[in-house]
Design a protein around this motif. Sequence first.
Motif, PDB file in Angstrom:
ATOM      1  N   ILE A  41     150.705 -26.548  77.578  1.00  0.00           N
ATOM      2  CA  ILE A  41     151.784 -26.469  76.603  1.00  0.00           C
ATOM      3  C   ILE A  41     152.776 -25.415  77.060  1.00  0.00           C
ATOM      4  O   ILE A  41     152.378 -24.323  77.490  1.00  0.00           O
ATOM      5  CB  ILE A  41     151.233 -26.101  75.207  1.00  0.00           C
ATOM      6  CG1 ILE A  41     150.303 -27.207  74.694  1.00  0.00           C
ATOM      7  CG2 ILE A  41     152.367 -25.842  74.214  1.00  0.00           C
ATOM      8  CD1 ILE A  41     149.544 -26.833  73.435  1.00  0.00           C
ATOM      9  N   THR A  42     154.063 -25.735  76.980  1.00  0.00           N
ATOM     10  CA  THR A  42     155.110 -24.779  77.322  1.00  0.00           C
ATOM     11  C   THR A  42     155.826 -24.350  76.039  1.00  0.00           C
ATOM     12  O   THR A  42     156.215 -25.196  75.232  1.00  0.00           O
ATOM     13  CB  THR A  42     156.133 -25.399  78.298  1.00  0.00           C
ATOM     14  OG1 THR A  42     155.449 -25.810  79.489  1.00  0.00           O
ATOM     15  CG2 THR A  42     157.213 -24.402  78.658  1.00  0.00           C
ATOM     16  N   ILE A  43     155.961 -23.061  75.850  1.00  0.00           N
ATOM     17  CA  ILE A  43     156.623 -22.554  74.641  1.00  0.00           C
ATOM     18  C   ILE A  43     157.855 -21.735  75.034  1.00  0.00           C
ATOM     19  O   ILE A  43     157.861 -21.040  76.048  1.00  0.00           O
ATOM     20  CB  ILE A  43     155.668 -21.705  73.777  1.00  0.00           C
ATOM     21  CG1 ILE A  43     155.027 -20.595  74.606  1.00  0.00           C
ATOM     22  CG2 ILE A  43     154.599 -22.571  73.151  1.00  0.00           C
ATOM     23  CD1 ILE A  43     154.086 -19.708  73.814  1.00  0.00           C
ATOM     24  N   SER A  44     158.901 -21.863  74.224  1.00  0.00           N
ATOM     25  CA  SER A  44     160.152 -21.156  74.462  1.00  0.00           C
ATOM     26  C   SER A  44     160.135 -19.833  73.706  1.00  0.00           C
ATOM     27  O   SER A  44     159.984 -19.811  72.479  1.00  0.00           O
ATOM     28  CB  SER A  44     161.334 -22.013  74.009  1.00  0.00           C
ATOM     29  OG  SER A  44     162.544 -21.294  74.116  1.00  0.00           O
ATOM     30  N   LEU A  45     160.279 -18.738  74.410  1.00  0.00           N
ATOM     31  CA  LEU A  45     160.176 -17.421  73.780  1.00  0.00           C
ATOM     32  C   LEU A  45     161.337 -17.083  72.834  1.00  0.00           C
ATOM     33  O   LEU A  45     161.105 -16.498  71.782  1.00  0.00           O
ATOM     34  CB  LEU A  45     160.047 -16.338  74.859  1.00  0.00           C
ATOM     35  CG  LEU A  45     158.782 -16.428  75.727  1.00  0.00           C
ATOM     36  CD1 LEU A  45     158.749 -15.278  76.726  1.00  0.00           C
ATOM     37  CD2 LEU A  45     157.531 -16.419  74.863  1.00  0.00           C
ATOM     38  N   PRO A  46     162.610 -17.443  73.163  1.00  0.00           N
ATOM     39  CA  PRO A  46     163.697 -17.092  72.234  1.00  0.00           C
ATOM     40  C   PRO A  46     163.498 -17.642  70.819  1.00  0.00           C
ATOM     41  O   PRO A  46     163.788 -16.952  69.843  1.00  0.00           O
ATOM     42  CB  PRO A  46     164.929 -17.721  72.905  1.00  0.00           C
ATOM     43  CG  PRO A  46     164.586 -17.714  74.357  1.00  0.00           C
ATOM     44  CD  PRO A  46     163.118 -18.030  74.415  1.00  0.00           C
ATOM     45  N   GLY A  47     162.988 -18.865  70.710  1.00  0.00           N
ATOM     46  CA  GLY A  47     162.765 -19.448  69.385  1.00  0.00           C
ATOM     47  C   GLY A  47     161.715 -18.699  68.606  1.00  0.00           C
ATOM     48  O   GLY A  47     161.839 -18.504  67.385  1.00  0.00           O
ATOM     49  N   ILE A  48     160.660 -18.260  69.292  1.00  0.00           N
ATOM     50  CA  ILE A  48     159.593 -17.513  68.619  1.00  0.00           C
ATOM     51  C   ILE A  48     160.097 -16.135  68.190  1.00  0.00           C
ATOM     52  O   ILE A  48     159.791 -15.658  67.096  1.00  0.00           O
ATOM     53  CB  ILE A  48     158.375 -17.372  69.556  1.00  0.00           C
ATOM     54  CG1 ILE A  48     157.856 -18.751  69.946  1.00  0.00           C
ATOM     55  CG2 ILE A  48     157.263 -16.565  68.880  1.00  0.00           C
ATOM     56  CD1 ILE A  48     156.839 -18.725  71.063  1.00  0.00           C
ATOM     57  N   ILE A  49     160.896 -15.510  69.056  1.00  0.00           N
ATOM     58  CA  ILE A  49     161.457 -14.194  68.723  1.00  0.00           C
ATOM     59  C   ILE A  49     162.351 -14.282  67.493  1.00  0.00           C
ATOM     60  O   ILE A  49     162.324 -13.422  66.604  1.00  0.00           O
ATOM     61  CB  ILE A  49     162.237 -13.625  69.921  1.00  0.00           C
ATOM     62  CG1 ILE A  49     161.266 -13.315  71.068  1.00  0.00           C
ATOM     63  CG2 ILE A  49     163.007 -12.372  69.530  1.00  0.00           C
ATOM     64  CD1 ILE A  49     161.950 -12.985  72.381  1.00  0.00           C
ATOM     65  N   ALA A  50     163.136 -15.356  67.416  1.00  0.00           N
ATOM     66  CA  ALA A  50     164.027 -15.542  66.256  1.00  0.00           C
ATOM     67  C   ALA A  50     163.214 -15.646  64.968  1.00  0.00           C
ATOM     68  O   ALA A  50     163.587 -15.069  63.932  1.00  0.00           O
ATOM     69  CB  ALA A  50     164.883 -16.791  66.449  1.00  0.00           C
TER      70      ALA A  50
END
Length: 263
Positions: A41-50
């Motif tokens: 699974i690949t997760i996008s860090l900017p979205g989680i930080i937001a």
Amino acid sequence: MDSNKMRRELERRLKDPSRSITFDREKDTLRIENTNNGRGITISLPGIIAKWQEQKDKAIDEVVYYVTEGLQAMEGQVRFSGHERNIYPVIRSTSFPDEAEEGVPFFFDDHTAETRIYYALDMGKTYRLIDMNLLQKEGWTESQVRETALFNVRSLQTSLKEDHVAGNVFYFMNSNDGYDASRILNEAFLNDVKKRIEGTMALAVPHQDVLIIADIRNNTGYDVLAQMAMSFFASGRVPITALSFLYEKGQLEPIFILGKNRR
């Protein structure tokens, strides 16, 4: 919280002997793979930080939970036979990937200009989107999956919560079973609600765990619906669209709401 801090925290919480974790600095993503089968699974860090800015540790808890459940689901045997009641449609935005990370196309149908219908096999705490390889492996046709999924979504409960704002009525489906937005495909349910509507019927599916149905009785109702949809869209775990839809003669038409005007 910046990307480096978020990356380190997720690496700490997702670390496991059976996993490899790779950080892509250019894309600002974290890839977590099961070393036994190479799937991940690949997760996008900017979205989680937001989300962390608003929800703090709850945002991280959710990511860890769904990555863990998703990886476990990838380890198991996926079969349609005997699990026909676990096949459901899921609503996604048109920007959602049309293929798995391995390059295998997902099975999906066009829905509106803003949404698509994907199909999933429910596996308890998570589900797997059905791709063309799985379809071929199980020997099912697209029509079989489509008909089974739509039958199953019609069997889900459809109780609604009701709220009144500025002379308008808003109904909410929020059962948190992963298929609240999918109820928008239950035409019998929508037509039943339509009978209660005194004004204009509008709907919104800002994320997968909510369906909003509005009885718009004055212009303020459009503004309220737009604000609700945007708020849910910003906070949803799986965002779909912040736009709303008019429901007329069994058809969904996206509407753009600007101030007190609509078009």
